[in-house]
Scaffold this motif. Structure first.
Motif, mmCIF file in Angstrom:
data_model
loop_
_atom_site.group_PDB
_atom_site.id
_atom_site.type_symbol
_atom_site.label_atom_id
_atom_site.label_comp_id
_atom_site.label_asym_id
_atom_site.label_seq_id
_atom_site.Cartn_x
_atom_site.Cartn_y
_atom_site.Cartn_z
ATOM 1 N N LEU A 87 1.997 2.958 7.196
ATOM 2 C CA LEU A 87 1.300 4.216 6.921
ATOM 3 C C LEU A 87 1.057 4.296 5.411
ATOM 4 N N SER A 88 -0.216 4.435 5.024
ATOM 5 C CA SER A 88 -0.489 4.486 3.586
ATOM 6 C C SER A 88 -1.612 5.470 3.292
ATOM 7 N N ARG A 114 6.116 -7.567 5.893
ATOM 8 C CA ARG A 114 6.848 -7.648 4.627
ATOM 9 C C ARG A 114 8.090 -6.767 4.696
ATOM 10 N N GLU A 163 -3.864 -8.689 5.417
ATOM 11 C CA GLU A 163 -4.918 -7.751 5.797
ATOM 12 C C GLU A 163 -4.750 -6.476 4.992
ATOM 13 N N LEU A 164 -5.859 -6.031 4.464
ATOM 14 C CA LEU A 164 -5.846 -4.804 3.689
ATOM 15 C C LEU A 164 -5.150 -3.657 4.456
ATOM 16 N N GLY A 165 -4.214 -3.005 3.822
ATOM 17 C CA GLY A 165 -3.530 -1.875 4.459
ATOM 18 C C GLY A 165 -2.368 -2.270 5.348
ATOM 19 N N THR A 166 -2.081 -3.550 5.430
ATOM 20 C CA THR A 166 -1.033 -4.027 6.335
ATOM 21 C C THR A 166 0.155 -4.547 5.552
ATOM 22 N N PHE A 167 1.334 -4.034 5.853
ATOM 23 C CA PHE A 167 2.515 -4.469 5.102
ATOM 24 C C PHE A 167 3.784 -4.381 5.929
ATOM 25 N N GLY A 177 4.839 4.538 4.227
ATOM 26 C CA GLY A 177 5.913 3.580 4.485
ATOM 27 C C GLY A 177 5.718 2.898 5.819
ATOM 28 N N VAL A 178 6.739 2.125 6.215
ATOM 29 C CA VAL A 178 6.700 1.434 7.496
ATOM 30 C C VAL A 178 7.608 2.164 8.470
ATOM 31 N N CYS A 197 0.819 -1.218 0.000
ATOM 32 C CA CYS A 197 0.000 0.000 0.000
ATOM 33 C C CYS A 197 0.850 1.264 0.000
ATOM 34 N N ASP A 198 2.086 1.172 0.503
ATOM 35 C CA ASP A 198 2.934 2.353 0.566
ATOM 36 C C ASP A 198 3.585 2.653 -0.779
ATOM 37 N N MET A 221 -4.416 3.740 7.582
ATOM 38 C CA MET A 221 -4.757 4.219 6.244
ATOM 39 C C MET A 221 -5.324 5.631 6.352
#
Lengths: 149, 404
Positions: free
Chosen positions: B238-239, B94, B87-91, B246-247, A118-119, B316
Protein backbone atom coordinates in the motif's frame (compact mmCIF):
# COMPACT_ATOMS: atom_id res chain seq x y z
CA UNK A 1 47.69 1.24 -22.97
CA UNK A 2 49.22 -2.17 -23.42
CA UNK A 3 50.50 -2.32 -19.84
CA UNK A 4 47.17 -0.98 -18.56
CA UNK A 5 45.37 -3.88 -20.18
CA UNK A 6 47.86 -6.31 -18.66
CA UNK A 7 47.30 -4.82 -15.20
CA UNK A 8 43.53 -5.06 -15.60
CA UNK A 9 43.83 -8.65 -16.77
CA UNK A 10 45.78 -9.55 -13.63
CA UNK A 11 43.35 -7.74 -11.33
CA UNK A 12 40.26 -9.21 -13.02
CA UNK A 13 41.53 -12.76 -13.07
CA UNK A 14 42.32 -12.48 -9.35
CA UNK A 15 38.79 -11.17 -8.71
CA UNK A 16 37.27 -14.08 -10.61
CA UNK A 17 39.67 -16.73 -9.41
CA UNK A 18 37.23 -18.79 -7.34
CA UNK A 19 34.29 -18.46 -9.77
CA UNK A 20 33.55 -21.55 -11.86
CA UNK A 21 34.52 -20.66 -15.43
CA UNK A 22 31.03 -21.23 -16.80
CA UNK A 23 28.84 -19.05 -18.95
CA UNK A 24 26.20 -19.07 -16.22
CA UNK A 25 28.64 -17.27 -13.91
CA UNK A 26 28.94 -14.31 -16.27
CA UNK A 27 26.54 -12.05 -14.36
CA UNK A 28 28.24 -12.71 -10.99
CA UNK A 29 31.58 -12.08 -12.73
CA UNK A 30 30.36 -8.76 -14.12
CA UNK A 31 29.21 -7.71 -10.65
CA UNK A 32 32.58 -8.44 -9.08
CA UNK A 33 34.47 -6.45 -11.66
CA UNK A 34 31.96 -3.61 -11.72
CA UNK A 35 32.09 -3.17 -7.95
CA UNK A 36 35.88 -3.04 -8.14
CA UNK A 37 36.03 -0.27 -10.76
CA UNK A 38 32.42 1.11 -10.80
CA UNK A 39 32.97 0.87 -14.52
CA UNK A 40 32.89 -1.70 -17.31
CA UNK A 41 35.14 -0.33 -20.05
CA UNK A 42 36.35 -2.31 -23.06
CA UNK A 43 39.55 -3.24 -21.15
CA UNK A 44 37.52 -4.83 -18.35
CA UNK A 45 35.21 -6.58 -20.80
CA UNK A 46 38.29 -7.95 -22.55
CA UNK A 47 39.72 -9.16 -19.24
CA UNK A 48 36.43 -10.81 -18.24
CA UNK A 49 36.22 -12.40 -21.68
CA UNK A 50 39.71 -13.87 -21.21
CA UNK A 51 39.13 -15.01 -17.65
CA UNK A 52 35.73 -16.60 -18.28
CA UNK A 53 36.42 -17.97 -21.75
CA UNK A 54 33.38 -16.18 -23.18
CA UNK A 55 33.73 -14.20 -26.44
CA UNK A 56 34.16 -10.42 -26.03
CA UNK A 57 31.00 -9.66 -28.00
CA UNK A 58 28.94 -11.92 -25.75
CA UNK A 59 30.32 -10.35 -22.57
CA UNK A 60 29.70 -6.89 -24.00
CA UNK A 61 26.19 -7.88 -25.06
CA UNK A 62 25.30 -9.02 -21.57
CA UNK A 63 27.05 -6.20 -19.72
CA UNK A 64 25.37 -3.54 -21.86
CA UNK A 65 21.93 -5.03 -21.25
CA UNK A 66 21.77 -4.12 -17.56
CA UNK A 67 21.11 -0.59 -16.36
CA UNK A 68 23.18 -0.88 -13.18
CA UNK A 69 26.34 -1.52 -15.23
CA UNK A 70 25.79 1.64 -17.28
CA UNK A 71 28.12 4.00 -15.47
CA UNK A 72 30.63 5.36 -18.00
CA UNK A 73 31.85 8.16 -15.68
CA UNK A 74 33.19 5.55 -13.27
CA UNK A 75 32.03 7.65 -10.29
CA UNK A 76 30.30 5.94 -7.42
CA UNK A 77 26.64 6.11 -8.54
CA UNK A 78 23.77 7.20 -6.33
CA UNK A 79 20.38 6.39 -7.83
CA UNK A 80 17.44 8.55 -6.79
CA UNK A 81 14.09 6.93 -7.53
CA UNK A 82 12.00 9.22 -9.71
CA UNK A 83 9.03 6.94 -10.20
CA UNK A 84 5.46 7.74 -9.22
CA UNK A 85 5.46 7.31 -5.44
CA UNK A 86 8.85 8.88 -4.84
CA UNK A 87 8.02 11.71 -7.28
CA UNK A 88 4.85 12.43 -5.29
CA UNK A 89 7.18 13.01 -2.34
CA UNK A 90 9.53 15.38 -4.10
CA UNK A 91 12.17 13.06 -5.52
CA UNK A 92 12.52 15.08 -8.71
CA UNK A 93 13.67 18.09 -6.69
CA UNK A 94 15.84 15.76 -4.63
CA UNK A 95 17.48 14.50 -7.83
CA UNK A 96 18.12 18.03 -9.09
CA UNK A 97 19.58 19.24 -5.80
CA UNK A 98 21.78 16.15 -5.67
CA UNK A 99 23.04 16.65 -9.21
CA UNK A 100 23.97 20.25 -8.42
CA UNK A 101 25.62 19.22 -5.14
CA UNK A 102 27.58 16.41 -6.72
CA UNK A 103 29.32 18.58 -9.31
CA UNK A 104 33.06 18.19 -8.96
CA UNK A 105 32.75 15.28 -6.53
CA UNK A 106 33.56 11.62 -7.24
CA UNK A 107 29.88 10.78 -6.96
CA UNK A 108 27.31 10.82 -9.75
CA UNK A 109 23.64 11.27 -9.02
CA UNK A 110 21.25 9.53 -11.40
CA UNK A 111 17.52 9.08 -11.68
CA UNK A 112 16.25 5.53 -11.41
CA UNK A 113 13.04 3.61 -12.02
CA UNK A 114 11.06 2.32 -9.03
CA UNK A 115 13.41 1.04 -6.32
CA UNK A 116 10.67 -0.88 -4.51
CA UNK A 117 10.45 1.31 -1.41
CA UNK A 118 7.22 3.16 -2.29
CA UNK A 119 6.02 2.92 1.32
CA UNK A 120 9.04 4.89 2.56
CA UNK A 121 9.44 7.33 -0.31
CA UNK A 122 11.58 8.97 -1.47
CA UNK A 123 14.25 6.31 -1.77
CA UNK A 124 17.78 6.15 -3.11
CA UNK A 125 20.21 3.35 -3.81
CA UNK A 126 23.87 4.27 -3.25
CA UNK A 127 25.25 1.30 -5.13
CA UNK A 128 25.40 -0.80 -1.96
CA UNK A 129 22.38 -0.02 0.17
CA UNK A 130 18.99 1.60 -0.14
CA UNK A 131 18.10 4.59 1.99
CA UNK A 132 14.55 5.74 2.49
CA UNK A 133 12.64 8.93 3.35
CA UNK A 134 15.64 10.79 2.04
CA UNK A 135 15.79 14.56 2.50
CA UNK A 136 17.89 17.00 0.48
CA UNK A 137 20.10 17.45 3.55
CA UNK A 138 20.59 13.71 3.92
CA UNK A 139 21.55 13.42 0.26
CA UNK A 140 23.97 16.35 0.57
CA UNK A 141 25.57 14.63 3.57
CA UNK A 142 25.85 11.41 1.64
CA UNK A 143 27.60 13.23 -1.21
CA UNK A 144 29.97 15.00 1.18
CA UNK A 145 30.63 11.78 3.06
CA UNK A 146 31.61 10.04 -0.14
CA UNK A 147 33.94 12.91 -0.95
CA UNK A 148 35.83 12.69 2.33
CA UNK A 149 35.73 8.90 2.50
CA UNK B 1 -10.64 -7.05 11.57
CA UNK B 2 -6.99 -7.07 12.54
CA UNK B 3 -4.36 -7.78 9.96
CA UNK B 4 -3.58 -11.49 9.48
CA UNK B 5 -0.08 -12.79 10.17
CA UNK B 6 0.82 -15.97 8.37
CA UNK B 7 3.34 -15.14 5.66
CA UNK B 8 4.62 -12.24 7.70
CA UNK B 9 5.85 -13.19 11.17
CA UNK B 10 3.83 -12.21 14.25
CA UNK B 11 4.98 -8.94 15.74
CA UNK B 12 5.86 -10.94 18.87
CA UNK B 13 8.53 -12.80 16.85
CA UNK B 14 11.72 -11.34 18.28
CA UNK B 15 14.36 -13.75 17.00
CA UNK B 16 16.77 -12.77 14.26
CA UNK B 17 14.84 -13.30 10.98
CA UNK B 18 17.52 -15.57 9.51
CA UNK B 19 18.41 -17.51 12.67
CA UNK B 20 17.92 -21.18 13.60
CA UNK B 21 15.68 -19.92 16.44
CA UNK B 22 13.39 -18.27 13.90
CA UNK B 23 13.36 -21.47 11.84
CA UNK B 24 11.81 -23.33 14.77
CA UNK B 25 9.68 -20.44 15.97
CA UNK B 26 7.94 -20.23 12.60
CA UNK B 27 7.35 -23.98 12.40
CA UNK B 28 9.64 -24.53 9.42
CA UNK B 29 11.18 -27.59 11.10
CA UNK B 30 7.68 -29.07 11.17
CA UNK B 31 7.10 -28.08 7.52
CA UNK B 32 10.36 -29.68 6.37
CA UNK B 33 9.87 -32.87 8.33
CA UNK B 34 6.30 -33.21 7.10
CA UNK B 35 7.28 -32.55 3.50
CA UNK B 36 10.12 -35.05 3.51
CA UNK B 37 7.91 -37.70 5.07
CA UNK B 38 5.38 -37.25 2.27
CA UNK B 39 5.44 -38.70 -1.18
CA UNK B 40 6.02 -35.93 -3.78
CA UNK B 41 2.62 -36.67 -5.31
CA UNK B 42 0.97 -36.20 -1.92
CA UNK B 43 2.61 -32.79 -1.57
CA UNK B 44 1.44 -31.78 -5.02
CA UNK B 45 -2.08 -33.00 -4.14
CA UNK B 46 -2.01 -30.85 -0.99
CA UNK B 47 -0.79 -27.79 -2.87
CA UNK B 48 -3.60 -28.32 -5.39
CA UNK B 49 -6.20 -28.84 -2.67
CA UNK B 50 -5.04 -25.70 -0.85
CA UNK B 51 -5.99 -23.62 -3.89
CA UNK B 52 -2.75 -21.62 -3.82
CA UNK B 53 -2.41 -19.51 -6.96
CA UNK B 54 0.76 -17.81 -8.10
CA UNK B 55 1.31 -14.54 -6.24
CA UNK B 56 3.58 -12.85 -8.76
CA UNK B 57 0.64 -11.58 -10.78
CA UNK B 58 -0.52 -14.37 -13.10
CA UNK B 59 -2.46 -16.31 -10.40
CA UNK B 60 -1.81 -19.62 -12.12
CA UNK B 61 -2.77 -22.62 -9.91
CA UNK B 62 0.47 -23.58 -8.18
CA UNK B 63 -0.23 -27.31 -7.79
CA UNK B 64 -1.00 -27.65 -11.50
CA UNK B 65 2.32 -26.04 -12.36
CA UNK B 66 4.19 -28.39 -10.01
CA UNK B 67 2.51 -31.37 -11.60
CA UNK B 68 3.58 -30.23 -15.10
CA UNK B 69 7.20 -29.91 -13.98
CA UNK B 70 7.15 -33.28 -12.26
CA UNK B 71 5.68 -34.99 -15.33
CA UNK B 72 7.97 -33.28 -17.86
CA UNK B 73 10.78 -35.38 -19.23
CA UNK B 74 14.29 -34.37 -18.33
CA UNK B 75 17.49 -35.65 -16.76
CA UNK B 76 17.64 -32.62 -14.46
CA UNK B 77 15.05 -30.30 -12.94
CA UNK B 78 15.37 -26.85 -11.43
CA UNK B 79 13.43 -24.66 -9.04
CA UNK B 80 13.74 -20.90 -9.32
CA UNK B 81 12.51 -18.32 -6.84
CA UNK B 82 11.65 -15.08 -8.58
CA UNK B 83 12.58 -12.21 -6.27
CA UNK B 84 13.27 -9.78 -9.10
CA UNK B 85 10.52 -7.54 -7.87
CA UNK B 86 10.83 -4.39 -9.97
CA UNK B 87 7.27 -3.49 -10.87
CA UNK B 88 6.43 0.06 -10.07
CA UNK B 89 4.53 0.25 -6.77
CA UNK B 90 5.41 -3.31 -5.79
CA UNK B 91 7.50 -4.06 -2.73
CA UNK B 92 5.83 -6.91 -0.87
CA UNK B 93 8.49 -9.53 -1.66
CA UNK B 94 11.17 -7.21 -0.34
CA UNK B 95 9.26 -6.83 2.92
CA UNK B 96 8.66 -10.57 3.14
CA UNK B 97 12.31 -11.43 2.53
CA UNK B 98 13.50 -8.88 5.06
CA UNK B 99 11.05 -9.98 7.73
CA UNK B 100 11.07 -13.74 7.19
CA UNK B 101 13.58 -14.96 4.61
CA UNK B 102 13.49 -18.57 5.80
CA UNK B 103 9.86 -19.12 4.84
CA UNK B 104 10.37 -18.60 1.11
CA UNK B 105 13.53 -20.72 1.16
CA UNK B 106 11.67 -23.52 2.92
CA UNK B 107 9.12 -23.23 0.11
CA UNK B 108 11.97 -23.67 -2.40
CA UNK B 109 13.15 -26.84 -0.62
CA UNK B 110 9.63 -28.29 -0.46
CA UNK B 111 9.11 -27.50 -4.15
CA UNK B 112 12.42 -29.13 -5.04
CA UNK B 113 11.43 -32.27 -3.15
CA UNK B 114 8.00 -32.34 -4.81
CA UNK B 115 9.21 -31.93 -8.40
CA UNK B 116 12.48 -33.83 -7.88
CA UNK B 117 14.81 -30.89 -8.54
CA UNK B 118 18.45 -31.03 -7.51
CA UNK B 119 19.32 -27.40 -7.88
CA UNK B 120 17.57 -24.13 -7.12
CA UNK B 121 18.25 -20.46 -7.80
CA UNK B 122 16.98 -17.40 -5.99
CA UNK B 123 17.07 -14.45 -8.38
CA UNK B 124 16.86 -11.14 -6.55
CA UNK B 125 16.95 -7.65 -8.01
CA UNK B 126 20.29 -5.89 -7.76
CA UNK B 127 18.94 -2.96 -5.75
CA UNK B 128 17.57 -5.14 -2.92
CA UNK B 129 20.87 -5.50 -1.08
CA UNK B 130 19.42 -5.58 2.42
CA UNK B 131 16.98 -8.32 1.41
CA UNK B 132 19.76 -10.15 -0.42
CA UNK B 133 21.84 -10.06 2.77
CA UNK B 134 18.97 -11.54 4.74
CA UNK B 135 18.51 -14.23 2.12
CA UNK B 136 22.22 -15.06 2.28
CA UNK B 137 22.11 -15.33 6.07
CA UNK B 138 19.00 -17.51 5.90
CA UNK B 139 20.68 -19.77 3.37
CA UNK B 140 23.65 -20.07 5.74
CA UNK B 141 21.27 -21.11 8.52
CA UNK B 142 19.69 -23.77 6.31
CA UNK B 143 23.16 -25.07 5.45
CA UNK B 144 24.09 -25.13 9.11
CA UNK B 145 20.91 -27.06 9.92
CA UNK B 146 21.67 -29.51 7.12
CA UNK B 147 18.64 -28.73 4.95
CA UNK B 148 20.73 -27.31 2.15
CA UNK B 149 24.01 -28.76 0.98
CA UNK B 150 25.73 -31.67 -0.65
CA UNK B 151 23.17 -34.21 0.50
CA UNK B 152 20.14 -32.18 -0.39
CA UNK B 153 19.23 -29.42 -2.75
CA UNK B 154 21.84 -26.86 -3.68
CA UNK B 155 20.58 -23.26 -3.65
CA UNK B 156 22.38 -20.38 -5.34
CA UNK B 157 21.50 -16.71 -4.99
CA UNK B 158 21.70 -14.65 -8.16
CA UNK B 159 21.74 -10.87 -8.16
CA UNK B 160 20.08 -9.01 -11.03
CA UNK B 161 21.58 -5.80 -12.36
CA UNK B 162 18.78 -3.34 -12.99
CA UNK B 163 16.46 -4.76 -15.61
CA UNK B 164 12.74 -4.86 -14.93
CA UNK B 165 12.32 -7.33 -17.79
CA UNK B 166 14.48 -9.89 -15.98
CA UNK B 167 11.46 -10.53 -13.75
CA UNK B 168 9.66 -12.05 -16.74
CA UNK B 169 10.14 -15.76 -16.16
CA UNK B 170 11.89 -16.73 -19.37
CA UNK B 171 14.03 -13.58 -19.36
CA UNK B 172 15.04 -14.49 -15.82
CA UNK B 173 16.11 -17.94 -16.99
CA UNK B 174 18.25 -16.38 -19.72
CA UNK B 175 19.79 -14.08 -17.13
CA UNK B 176 20.73 -17.05 -14.92
CA UNK B 177 22.25 -18.77 -17.94
CA UNK B 178 24.51 -15.75 -18.43
CA UNK B 179 22.71 -14.33 -21.43
CA UNK B 180 20.94 -11.04 -22.08
CA UNK B 181 17.71 -11.07 -20.08
CA UNK B 182 15.46 -11.16 -23.13
CA UNK B 183 12.21 -13.14 -22.90
CA UNK B 184 11.83 -16.35 -24.86
CA UNK B 185 8.89 -17.16 -27.08
CA UNK B 186 6.37 -19.39 -25.27
CA UNK B 187 5.61 -22.25 -25.75
CA UNK B 188 7.68 -24.12 -24.82
CA UNK B 189 6.93 -23.13 -21.24
CA UNK B 190 9.61 -23.30 -18.54
CA UNK B 191 7.73 -26.20 -16.95
CA UNK B 192 8.90 -28.25 -19.96
CA UNK B 193 11.94 -26.37 -21.19
CA UNK B 194 13.36 -23.93 -18.71
CA UNK B 195 16.96 -23.58 -17.54
CA UNK B 196 19.26 -25.18 -20.12
CA UNK B 197 16.19 -26.74 -21.74
CA UNK B 198 15.33 -28.72 -18.61
CA UNK B 199 11.97 -28.71 -16.78
CA UNK B 200 12.00 -25.73 -14.42
CA UNK B 201 9.61 -24.60 -11.74
CA UNK B 202 9.67 -20.84 -11.34
CA UNK B 203 7.65 -19.25 -8.57
CA UNK B 204 7.28 -15.91 -6.91
CA UNK B 205 8.67 -15.41 -3.37
CA UNK B 206 5.22 -15.05 -1.81
CA UNK B 207 3.92 -18.21 -3.52
CA UNK B 208 6.76 -20.24 -2.04
CA UNK B 209 6.17 -18.72 1.40
CA UNK B 210 2.54 -19.84 1.08
CA UNK B 211 3.69 -23.39 0.42
CA UNK B 212 5.86 -23.27 3.54
CA UNK B 213 2.96 -22.18 5.78
CA UNK B 214 0.73 -24.78 4.15
CA UNK B 215 3.16 -27.60 4.93
CA UNK B 216 3.74 -26.29 8.46
CA UNK B 217 0.00 -26.82 8.95
CA UNK B 218 -2.51 -28.52 6.66
CA UNK B 219 -5.00 -27.83 3.92
CA UNK B 220 -7.95 -27.19 6.24
CA UNK B 221 -5.98 -24.74 8.32
CA UNK B 222 -4.79 -23.00 5.16
CA UNK B 223 -8.33 -22.56 3.86
CA UNK B 224 -9.61 -21.01 7.08
CA UNK B 225 -8.81 -17.65 5.55
CA UNK B 226 -9.82 -16.40 2.15
CA UNK B 227 -12.87 -16.39 -0.08
CA UNK B 228 -14.78 -19.28 -1.62
CA UNK B 229 -12.91 -18.61 -4.88
CA UNK B 230 -9.43 -17.94 -3.54
CA UNK B 231 -8.13 -19.35 -0.29
CA UNK B 232 -5.42 -17.88 1.87
CA UNK B 233 -4.02 -14.43 2.39
CA UNK B 234 -2.37 -11.87 0.14
CA UNK B 235 0.40 -9.42 0.77
CA UNK B 236 -0.57 -5.93 -0.32
CA UNK B 237 1.89 -3.13 -0.93
CA UNK B 238 0.00 0.00 0.00
CA UNK B 239 1.59 3.28 -1.06
CA UNK B 240 0.80 6.86 -1.92
CA UNK B 241 -1.86 8.92 -0.21
CA UNK B 242 -2.67 6.74 2.77
CA UNK B 243 -1.79 7.49 6.36
CA UNK B 244 0.00 4.19 6.91
CA UNK B 245 1.72 3.02 3.73
CA UNK B 246 3.33 -0.40 4.05
CA UNK B 247 2.97 -4.11 3.40
CA UNK B 248 -0.11 -5.76 4.88
CA UNK B 249 -1.39 -9.31 4.86
CA UNK B 250 -5.14 -9.70 4.46
CA UNK B 251 -7.41 -12.58 3.47
CA UNK B 252 -8.70 -12.79 -0.08
CA UNK B 253 -12.18 -11.34 -0.25
CA UNK B 254 -11.27 -8.39 1.96
CA UNK B 255 -13.11 -5.18 0.98
CA UNK B 256 -10.78 -2.79 -0.83
CA UNK B 257 -12.21 0.23 0.94
CA UNK B 258 -11.38 -1.34 4.29
CA UNK B 259 -7.83 -1.96 3.15
CA UNK B 260 -7.47 1.76 2.64
CA UNK B 261 -9.35 2.89 5.72
CA UNK B 262 -9.02 0.37 8.57
CA UNK B 263 -7.03 1.88 11.41
CA UNK B 264 -4.54 -1.02 11.46
CA UNK B 265 -4.19 -1.04 7.64
CA UNK B 266 -4.10 2.05 5.43
CA UNK B 267 -5.57 4.24 8.16
CA UNK B 268 -7.49 6.44 5.70
CA UNK B 269 -6.71 8.66 2.75
CA UNK B 270 -3.92 11.18 3.32
CA UNK B 271 -2.97 14.22 1.23
CA UNK B 272 -6.14 16.18 0.58
CA UNK B 273 -7.97 13.38 2.44
CA UNK B 274 -10.29 12.97 -0.53
CA UNK B 275 -9.77 9.82 -2.56
CA UNK B 276 -9.13 10.40 -6.28
CA UNK B 277 -8.38 6.92 -7.57
CA UNK B 278 -6.28 3.88 -6.94
CA UNK B 279 -4.03 2.05 -9.33
CA UNK B 280 -4.29 -1.63 -8.50
CA UNK B 281 -1.97 -4.38 -9.75
CA UNK B 282 1.18 -2.41 -10.53
CA UNK B 283 2.39 -0.36 -13.48
CA UNK B 284 0.32 -2.55 -15.80
CA UNK B 285 -2.60 -2.23 -13.43
CA UNK B 286 -6.02 -0.64 -13.57
CA UNK B 287 -7.23 2.70 -12.27
CA UNK B 288 -10.35 2.38 -10.14
CA UNK B 289 -12.65 5.21 -9.08
CA UNK B 290 -13.82 5.52 -5.49
CA UNK B 291 -17.24 4.06 -6.39
CA UNK B 292 -15.55 1.03 -7.93
CA UNK B 293 -13.29 0.67 -4.89
CA UNK B 294 -16.30 0.75 -2.57
CA UNK B 295 -17.93 -1.96 -4.66
CA UNK B 296 -14.91 -4.33 -4.82
CA UNK B 297 -13.25 -6.90 -2.64
CA UNK B 298 -9.74 -8.29 -2.94
CA UNK B 299 -10.53 -11.21 -5.22
CA UNK B 300 -10.05 -12.00 -8.87
CA UNK B 301 -13.72 -12.27 -9.89
CA UNK B 302 -14.76 -9.13 -8.02
CA UNK B 303 -12.03 -7.06 -9.66
CA UNK B 304 -12.53 -8.63 -13.08
CA UNK B 305 -15.94 -6.91 -13.21
CA UNK B 306 -14.00 -3.67 -13.61
CA UNK B 307 -11.32 -5.15 -15.84
CA UNK B 308 -8.89 -5.08 -12.92
CA UNK B 309 -6.56 -7.64 -11.40
CA UNK B 310 -4.79 -8.06 -8.08
CA UNK B 311 -1.53 -8.47 -10.01
CA UNK B 312 1.41 -8.45 -7.67
CA UNK B 313 -0.63 -6.83 -4.90
CA UNK B 314 0.41 -3.25 -5.52
CA UNK B 315 -2.15 -0.69 -4.46
CA UNK B 316 -1.18 2.87 -5.24
CA UNK B 317 -3.48 5.46 -3.74
CA UNK B 318 -3.94 8.94 -5.18
CA UNK B 319 -5.85 11.80 -3.59
CA UNK B 320 -8.03 14.02 -5.77
CA UNK B 321 -5.26 16.54 -6.42
CA UNK B 322 -3.09 14.13 -8.41
CA UNK B 323 -3.31 14.55 -12.17
CA UNK B 324 -3.61 10.96 -13.35
CA UNK B 325 -2.33 12.01 -16.78
CA UNK B 326 0.97 12.73 -15.04
CA UNK B 327 0.90 9.25 -13.49
CA UNK B 328 0.21 7.77 -16.89
CA UNK B 329 3.17 9.64 -18.39
CA UNK B 330 5.38 8.17 -15.67
CA UNK B 331 4.10 4.67 -16.38
CA UNK B 332 4.61 5.11 -20.11
CA UNK B 333 8.17 6.29 -19.55
CA UNK B 334 8.81 3.32 -17.27
CA UNK B 335 7.70 0.83 -19.91
CA UNK B 336 9.54 2.50 -22.77
CA UNK B 337 12.73 2.56 -20.69
CA UNK B 338 12.33 -1.02 -19.53
CA UNK B 339 11.29 -2.60 -22.84
CA UNK B 340 14.14 -4.93 -23.77
CA UNK B 341 13.80 -3.93 -27.41
CA UNK B 342 13.71 -7.47 -28.72
CA UNK B 343 10.30 -7.32 -30.40
CA UNK B 344 8.95 -4.47 -32.49
CA UNK B 345 5.41 -4.08 -31.05
CA UNK B 346 6.86 -3.46 -27.59
CA UNK B 347 10.00 -1.53 -28.53
CA UNK B 348 8.21 0.88 -30.87
CA UNK B 349 4.82 0.64 -29.18
CA UNK B 350 5.93 1.69 -25.69
CA UNK B 351 7.85 4.60 -27.23
CA UNK B 352 4.91 5.75 -29.37
CA UNK B 353 2.52 5.52 -26.42
CA UNK B 354 4.84 7.79 -24.44
CA UNK B 355 5.12 10.28 -27.30
CA UNK B 356 1.37 10.35 -27.86
CA UNK B 357 0.68 10.91 -24.16
CA UNK B 358 3.33 13.64 -23.96
CA UNK B 359 1.71 15.47 -26.87
CA UNK B 360 -1.84 15.54 -25.59
CA UNK B 361 -2.91 12.32 -27.29
CA UNK B 362 -4.99 11.32 -24.27
CA UNK B 363 -7.63 13.71 -25.50
CA UNK B 364 -6.88 14.09 -29.22
CA UNK B 365 -5.64 10.66 -30.29
CA UNK B 366 -7.71 8.20 -28.25
CA UNK B 367 -8.56 5.97 -31.22
CA UNK B 368 -4.91 5.75 -32.24
CA UNK B 369 -3.92 4.91 -28.67
CA UNK B 370 -6.49 2.13 -28.52
CA UNK B 371 -5.43 0.70 -31.86
CA UNK B 372 -1.76 0.80 -30.90
CA UNK B 373 -2.57 -0.84 -27.58
CA UNK B 374 -4.38 -3.64 -29.34
CA UNK B 375 -1.40 -4.29 -31.60
CA UNK B 376 0.91 -4.41 -28.58
CA UNK B 377 -1.39 -6.82 -26.74
CA UNK B 378 -1.71 -9.07 -29.78
CA UNK B 379 1.84 -9.14 -31.03
CA UNK B 380 4.34 -8.59 -28.20
CA UNK B 381 6.45 -11.58 -27.19
CA UNK B 382 6.00 -11.20 -23.45
CA UNK B 383 3.81 -9.73 -20.77
CA UNK B 384 5.65 -6.40 -20.70
CA UNK B 385 4.49 -5.29 -24.13
CA UNK B 386 1.18 -7.10 -23.87
CA UNK B 387 0.16 -5.38 -20.64
CA UNK B 388 2.00 -2.05 -20.89
CA UNK B 389 -1.15 -0.27 -22.19
CA UNK B 390 -3.53 -1.70 -19.54
CA UNK B 391 -3.42 1.30 -17.20
CA UNK B 392 -3.75 3.67 -20.14
CA UNK B 393 -6.85 1.86 -21.45
CA UNK B 394 -8.38 1.82 -17.97
CA UNK B 395 -8.07 5.58 -17.80
CA UNK B 396 -9.46 6.07 -21.31
CA UNK B 397 -12.45 4.01 -20.14
CA UNK B 398 -12.90 6.28 -17.10
CA UNK B 399 -12.95 9.81 -18.54
CA UNK B 400 -14.30 11.19 -15.24
CA UNK B 401 -10.95 10.42 -13.62
CA UNK B 402 -8.99 12.45 -16.18
CA UNK B 403 -10.59 15.78 -15.26
CA UNK B 404 -7.92 16.21 -12.54
Amino acid sequence: MHTEQAAINVRVSALLEDLPKERSQLLPALWRVFEEYWLLEPEMIEAISNAMGVPYAEVYGVASFYALFDNPEGCRPIYVCTDVMCALRGSEDLLKSGQVGAKGTPVSIKGAPCLGYCDEAPALFDGKVTKTQVTQDALAQLIRGEKHA
Amino acid sequence: MPEVRRLLPESTCRSDPASPARFTERGWDRAMERALSMDPDEIIADVKASGIKGRGGAAFPTGVKWESVKKALGDMRYVVMNADESELGTFKDRALLQQDPLGALVGVLIAAHAVDAQKAYCYIRGEYRQAEGRLKDALGTLRQLGWVGPNGVDIEIRRGAGAYIAGEETALLNSIEGKRAEPRVKPPFPTNQGLWGRPTLIQNVETLANVAVLLAHDVNWFKEYGSSDTSGTKLIGLSGHVRRPGVYEVPFGYPLANLLNDSDLGGGVAGSQRLGAILIGGAAGTFLSSDEINDSVLDYASLARYGANIGSGALMVFDDTVDLRWVLRKLARFFSDESCGQCVPCRIGTRRVLELIEHGGLTTRQDDLRELSQAMRDASICGLGQTAPVALLSLLDRPDLIQG
